[in-house]
Design an enzyme around this catalytic site. Sequence first.
Site, PDB file in Angstrom:
ATOM      1  N   ASP A  28     -39.057  31.761  -8.178  1.00 53.10           N
ATOM      2  CA  ASP A  28     -40.308  32.286  -8.731  1.00 53.10           C
ATOM      3  C   ASP A  28     -40.366  33.812  -8.613  1.00 53.10           C
ATOM      4  O   ASP A  28     -40.856  34.497  -9.517  1.00 53.10           O
ATOM      5  CB  ASP A  28     -41.509  31.672  -8.016  1.00 53.10           C
ATOM      6  CG  ASP A  28     -41.732  30.216  -8.395  1.00 53.10           C
ATOM      7  OD1 ASP A  28     -41.039  29.730  -9.306  1.00 53.10           O
ATOM      8  OD2 ASP A  28     -42.598  29.571  -7.776  1.00 53.10           O
ATOM      9  N   VAL A  30     -37.863  35.861  -8.662  1.00 51.47           N
ATOM     10  CA  VAL A  30     -36.967  36.425  -9.674  1.00 51.47           C
ATOM     11  C   VAL A  30     -37.624  36.367 -11.050  1.00 51.47           C
ATOM     12  O   VAL A  30     -37.528  37.309 -11.842  1.00 51.47           O
ATOM     13  CB  VAL A  30     -35.621  35.671  -9.678  1.00 51.47           C
ATOM     14  CG1 VAL A  30     -34.743  36.110 -10.844  1.00 51.47           C
ATOM     15  CG2 VAL A  30     -34.891  35.903  -8.363  1.00 51.47           C
ATOM     16  N   GLY A  69     -33.238  30.060 -13.345  1.00 45.88           N
ATOM     17  CA  GLY A  69     -32.955  28.658 -13.618  1.00 45.88           C
ATOM     18  C   GLY A  69     -31.801  28.137 -12.786  1.00 45.88           C
ATOM     19  O   GLY A  69     -31.847  27.020 -12.247  1.00 45.88           O
ATOM     20  N   ASP A  86     -42.352  29.997 -15.766  1.00 48.58           N
ATOM     21  CA  ASP A  86     -41.323  30.625 -16.584  1.00 48.58           C
ATOM     22  C   ASP A  86     -41.760  30.728 -18.039  1.00 48.58           C
ATOM     23  O   ASP A  86     -41.647  31.778 -18.679  1.00 48.58           O
ATOM     24  CB  ASP A  86     -40.020  29.827 -16.471  1.00 48.58           C
ATOM     25  CG  ASP A  86     -38.860  30.517 -17.164  1.00 48.58           C
ATOM     26  OD1 ASP A  86     -38.473  31.610 -16.712  1.00 48.58           O
ATOM     27  OD2 ASP A  86     -38.342  29.963 -18.151  1.00 48.58           O
ATOM     28  N   ASP A  90     -42.747  34.197 -20.028  1.00 42.00           N
ATOM     29  CA  ASP A  90     -41.952  34.528 -21.224  1.00 42.00           C
ATOM     30  C   ASP A  90     -42.835  35.097 -22.320  1.00 42.00           C
ATOM     31  O   ASP A  90     -42.439  35.993 -23.059  1.00 42.00           O
ATOM     32  CB  ASP A  90     -41.229  33.286 -21.755  1.00 42.00           C
ATOM     33  CG  ASP A  90     -39.963  32.965 -20.976  1.00 42.00           C
ATOM     34  OD1 ASP A  90     -39.515  33.817 -20.182  1.00 42.00           O
ATOM     35  OD2 ASP A  90     -39.431  31.852 -21.155  1.00 42.00           O
TER      36      ASP A  90
END
Length: 218
Positions: A28, A30, A69, A86, A90
Amino acid sequence: MLNRLRSGAGRVVGPVARALLARGVSPDAVTIAGTVGVVVAALWLLPTGRLLAGTLVIALFALTDMIDGVMARTSGRTSPWGAFLDSTLDRFGDAAIFTGLLLHLVAVDERPTAGFALACLVLGSIVPYARARAEGLGMRADVGIAERADRLALVLAATFAVGVGAPVVVLTVVLALLAVASAVTVVQRMAVVRRQALAGVPPVPPAAPGAPDAGAGA
């Protein structure tokens, strides 16, 4: 297109992912750091005309989309929350890139190209929404002529080209094509959902924890 390269790229970022995990860094963290990097570069470098530097920095931070991932799968931390985080972040990154380009194009008085950038910005939010809304209703809408990874690769490649001296028409053409592709994708998803609704398609079961992010290819 680019999704087929993910397995090979995974082998490249694997050592980086393992090194970060060994230092106690979470997937998370990252994900969040990568998004902040993309947003800052897009809204600081692109509007000020530093297209080459902006593209390189954005591309570097975009690698975190693969690293987090790999980290999640390696550490067994895949979860619905991670997929949600994520996919949501995005959208911030995508919007920042097209906003940065829009501000730059307006500043240099490239109005037609700026119009295409605005179209990409708006349609880029509708494409994933259409899919998410369909899945929320128990239907599928994972269709479209251009996936997210392809759209970002094309716009970054065009921005890079202009940054190293190519005429702005290169960016104009790419943004126009992306706007059309996004509009077509919205129509495709609406048509698919309408067919399912009329046919009384049974609800799709929710994705299991650890399943690929539903928004990754939106």
